[in-house]
Write a protein that holds these residues in place. Structure first.
Motif, PDB file in Angstrom:
ATOM      1  N   ASN A 122      35.655 -69.156-115.992  1.00  0.00           N
ATOM      2  CA  ASN A 122      33.764 -69.343-115.982  1.00  0.00           C
ATOM      3  C   ASN A 122      33.787 -67.511-115.668  1.00  0.00           C
ATOM      4  OD1 ASN A 122      31.955 -71.202-117.385  1.00  0.00           O
ATOM      5  ND2 ASN A 122      34.185 -72.537-116.378  1.00  0.00           N
ATOM      6  N   HIS A 123      33.839 -67.305-114.104  1.00  0.00           N
ATOM      7  CA  HIS A 123      33.588 -66.247-113.725  1.00  0.00           C
ATOM      8  C   HIS A 123      33.922 -65.087-114.472  1.00  0.00           C
ATOM      9  CE1 HIS A 123      32.620 -63.371-110.447  1.00  0.00           C
ATOM     10  NE2 HIS A 123      31.800 -64.457-110.125  1.00  0.00           N
ATOM     11  N   SER A 124      32.788 -63.850-114.211  1.00  0.00           N
ATOM     12  CA  SER A 124      32.909 -62.427-115.451  1.00  0.00           C
ATOM     13  C   SER A 124      34.580 -61.903-114.644  1.00  0.00           C
ATOM     14  CB  SER A 124      31.641 -61.976-115.260  1.00  0.00           C
ATOM     15  OG  SER A 124      31.714 -61.743-113.884  1.00  0.00           O
ATOM     16  N   GLN A 131      40.716 -60.407-120.023  1.00  0.00           N
ATOM     17  CA  GLN A 131      40.828 -59.128-121.701  1.00  0.00           C
ATOM     18  C   GLN A 131      41.389 -57.953-121.806  1.00  0.00           C
ATOM     19  OE1 GLN A 131      35.894 -59.612-121.077  1.00  0.00           O
ATOM     20  NE2 GLN A 131      35.981 -59.859-123.146  1.00  0.00           N
ATOM     21  N   ARG A 132      41.083 -58.034-120.200  1.00  0.00           N
ATOM     22  CA  ARG A 132      42.226 -56.437-120.026  1.00  0.00           C
ATOM     23  C   ARG A 132      43.076 -56.796-120.043  1.00  0.00           C
ATOM     24  NH1 ARG A 132      39.539 -55.486-114.927  1.00  0.00           N
ATOM     25  NH2 ARG A 132      41.572 -55.723-114.223  1.00  0.00           N
ATOM     26  N   PRO A 138      36.396 -66.996-126.021  1.00  0.00           N
ATOM     27  CA  PRO A 138      36.378 -67.866-124.237  1.00  0.00           C
ATOM     28  C   PRO A 138      37.987 -68.041-124.032  1.00  0.00           C
ATOM     29  CG  PRO A 138      35.948 -69.719-126.516  1.00  0.00           C
ATOM     30  CD  PRO A 138      36.571 -67.159-127.316  1.00  0.00           C
ATOM     31  N   ARG A 139      37.592 -68.054-122.562  1.00  0.00           N
ATOM     32  CA  ARG A 139      39.272 -68.198-122.038  1.00  0.00           C
ATOM     33  C   ARG A 139      39.385 -69.784-121.992  1.00  0.00           C
ATOM     34  NH1 ARG A 139      44.181 -67.803-120.064  1.00  0.00           N
ATOM     35  NH2 ARG A 139      44.112 -67.901-117.434  1.00  0.00           N
TER      36      ARG A 139
END
Ligand SMILES: [Zn+2]
Length: 292
Positions: A122-124, A131-132, A138-139
């Motif tokens: 959930n946390h950015s 993503q990096r 979605p994760r």
């Protein structure tokens, strides 16, 4: 035939020393790693050996004494956290309570690590690092196949199979299994923790490799519960002879047998019983597996 390898992560007991601690093994095939037990520090040792947890697609537990499963949460969460969603699905097999232990660790309702899974999906901060490293949102939460298995089962996959049998250890408190992996005509048997018994002998019959519990010199355990519920060097040699295996790899060594002199003595004695090769396993060491 392509190269196959046995990576020894753990070849000791619950009592750690500088050389040995707990049980953990990886069989390396061409494009995947199959793991047997996940004792203390297995994931750390794997990294030290340049083995990527994301390439472990299957994990088999022999039983749930902590020296065989203590690193399970570390392995599960490390494999998941470093994944980008393109890895093969992880499959986990073992005697009960494999399923309930997994649920207690990573179940979303009240699993011990549910807070971590919820935060990281959930946390950015976590979504950004996912993503990096190449992941696409979605994760997803862990999606592992987890199964309790029993004696006399066979698990078959594209290029290998694993057979189970009853290992006699500390029943009725814990169920225990021994495993026979067959791949490309190569057979390797993991006794797990067991006393000498017919079921393990039958499973091991004619195997190329017997990865066998050997807690101590026989004379060190005579008259103790270790002699009744585990195996010393004479037990291991006798099992290897009776099962007609080609190579005996001794694991789960306590300090009493792992010293150079005591092991030499053990090998001399075993050689009187068993004519194949006898190998002392060392942790964070890799052994080539060849068909005999
Ligand atoms: Zn045990």
């Amino acid at each position: 035939m392509s190269n196959k390898k046995l990576h020894v992560l753990g070849s000791g007991t619950p009592q750690p020393n500088k050389e040995r601690w707990g049980s953990g093994f990886i069989v390396e095939l061409d494009d995947e790693l199959i793991m047997f037990d996940c004792g203390p520090a297995s994931t750390y040792k794997m990294i030290q050996m340049d083995l990527d947890p994301r390439n472990v697609n299957s994990l088999f537990f022999t039983h749930h004494h902590s020296d065989h499963d203590l690193d399970y949460p570390t392995f599960l969460l490390t494999r998941w956290e470093t994944s980008i969603g393109k890895e093969k699905k992880l499959e986990i097999f073992g005697p009960p309570p494999t399923v309930s232990l997994t649920e207690k660790l990573i179940g979303l309702d009240d699993g011990a690590f549910a807070h971590d899974l919820i935060a990281r999906t959930n946390h950015s901060l976590s979504l950004n690092s996912f993503q990096r490293r190449g992941g696409k949102l979605p994760r997803k939460l862990p999606d592992f196949l987890v199964k309790d298995i029993y004696p006399d089962e066979k698990i078959e996959r594209r290029n290998w199979s694993v057979k189970t049998t009853l290992a006699e250890h500390v029943q009725p408190y814990l169920d225990s299994l021994a495993y026979r992996l067959e791949v490309d005509g190569l057979s390797i048997v993991f006794t797990g923790d067991t006393r000498p018994c017919e079921t393990v002998k039958d499973l091991a019959y004619g195997a190329d490799y017997l990865v066998c519990l050997c807690i101590a010199l026989q004379e060190q355990i005579d008259g103790t519960p270790e002699a009744e519920y585990m195996m010393g060097h004479v037990d291991a040699g006798t099992l290897a002879r009776d099962a007609k295996v080609s190579n005996l790899i001794l694991v789960h060594e306590a300090l009493g047998i792992s010293s150079e002199n005591n092991f030499k003595h053990a090998v001399q004695e075993i050689k009187k019983i068993f004519k194949g090769s006898v190998i002392q396993s060392f942790e964070m060491t890799t052994y080539d597996l060849t068909e005999n």
